[in-house]
Structures are given as C-alpha cells and as structure tokens.
Design an enzyme around this catalytic site. Structure first.
Site: not given
Length: 265
Positions: A8, A37, A65-66
């Site tokens: 990430d 991410d 998810n980000h």
C-alpha cells in the site's frame, strides 16, 4: 525481466520513487504489481496517480478501499473522514483523466499461479469465481450507472456472500471482500469492523487466509490492506502492507525469486 509486487502506497510518492530507484526498475522490461490503496492519508496522492498512469503497460494495479473512496467522493459522496488527503487530486487539472484511468482498474488480477487483490478472497470462492465477480464490479464502474453504484457502495451489509444476491447488495459484498476484509468466519461471514492483528480476531472468526479448505488455496494471493499484520509470507499468501503511511515501511517483493526490498516511511 523482473516483477515487483509493492504494498500500500497511500499517497507516499517519495517512498515509491525511492523504491523504484532501489530496485533499478526499468519500465521497458520490468513490471510492477500494485496491491491497491494508491491514494489517501499520505501527502502526494496526485503524483502517485500520475506516475502509475504514465507507467501503464508496465504497472498492473488493483483497486483498494481508499481508491474506491476517492471515486466515491468524486461522484458526490459527502461523508468524508478527517484524515482525507484527496484535495490535490480532486482539484487537479487532469482530475477527470486520472479518475477515468483509476475506475478502469480491476478488483483482481490473475497472473499465472498468483492472484493480485487488495484485501482477500472469501473462503468459498474459487479463483475463477473471484475473477468473474471482479469483472462484474469492473462492468459496473465502467457502465452507465457507475455514479449510482459508487453512491450505493458504502456499508457493511450483507455480511456474507450468496449466489442469490443481486443489484447493489451483490456488488457491495464483492467489493467489501476484495478491498476491506481481514477476518471472517469459516462459512464466510465478514467481520469488517475488525482491524487489529490476527491475535485479536473477533470471537468465531479467523484471518481469511487461514480458513481451512478455502477454495483459493490453489494459488498464491498477493495482497495488502492489513498494516497490523505487516509484511507476511506463508504458503499461499504474500501480504505486503507494512504501514508506510503510518511511519512503517514500503515493501516490495520480487516475484521471480522472493527477494524483499523495503524503504522507510
């Protein structure tokens, strides 16, 4: 030719640039696998997106998810976190081009014996099924109801997969499993609020990759998302989120020989 799977990034452009220098990355012959991410919480999400878009063809990305949160905010989602650092991207002159590129990235990539995904796979999914479900989400993100989909995406329900699910519920479960899951029960009920290390698994759950007889154990899953787990390898799993944005490290693993490279956050 070498393939480098990288954990990430979350807007930590300086660390990504140092990593590419560290491994002497050559886009003419090497490849990057990014576990999602790419953006948010770090200081320079815009430069990260611009670099990876420029490297298209040499960099394979899956959505985290980000990344989806950025797309949600751009679509009009209003409930934003205090640690959101997306303003640069949202106000950039090339915003639309970057968001279009990001929205065309899949939840899952299948590369030989490896599966690239941000968080994990539900234990009842075969790799082939997970790929087909990822393609459903990709079609929604590229389709005429993409904005509606993004505005319906938030939420933890349903908690488990069923082949009978339809509509936004079906897509939300797929996204939550691939981009948010850490713990689940043996029959696939996700505990999405749990963020601690494996030793703090909620009652009745275990890390998704340790569910006995999970159907994706035919492949090695390369993922990120779980900074409390950190860099971790075990049979069938390479987990690469070592908390760069929290002052940890950015981790890369060369797929061909398993060599590990890290730069401080």
């Amino acid at each position: 030719m070498s393939t480098y799977a990288i954990g990430d990034i979350q807007g930590c452009y300086a660390q990504l640039a140092r990593m590419l220098e560290r491994v002497a990355f050559d886009p003419s012959c090497d490849r990057l696998w990014l576990v999602g991410d790419l953006v948010n919480r770090g200081p320079d999400s815009l430069r990260v997106l611009r670099l990876l878009r420029e490297l298209e063809g040499a960099a394979d990305v899956v959505l985290g998810n980000h990344d989806l949160y950025l797309l949600m905010v751009a679509a009009g989602y209003k409930r934003r976190g205090s640690d959101d650092t997306l303003r640069q991207v949202l106000e950039a002159p090339d915003r639309d081009e970057l968001l279009h590129w990001l929205a065309r990235q899949p939840l899952l990539r299948l590369e030989g014996e490896h599966v690239l995904v941000h968080a994990g796979l539900l234990p009842g999914w075969t790799v082939a099924q997970a790929k087909a479900l990822s393609d459903e989400v990709g079609a929604a993100l590229a389709g005429p109801q993409a904005r509606k989909f993004l505005l319906e995406l938030a939420g933890n329900e349903p908690e488990r997969w069923s082949d009978k699910l339809k509509g936004w519920d079906r897509l939300r479960v797929i996204v939550n499993a691939c981009t948010r899951m850490r713990f689940c029960t043996a029959d696939g009920r996700m505990a999405l609020r749990a963020k601690g290390p494996p030793s703090q698994a909620p009652a009745g759950t275990l890390p998704w990759f340790r569910v006995p007889e999970r159907l994706s154990r035919t492949h090695t899953v390369v993922c990120g998302h779980w900074s409390a787990l950190g860099f971790h390898r075990e049979p069938g799993l390479i987990a690469l989120d070592s908390g760069c944005v929290w002052g940890g490290k950015l981790t890369a693993l060369r797929i061909e020989d398993g060599a590990v490279f890290q730069v401080p956050g």
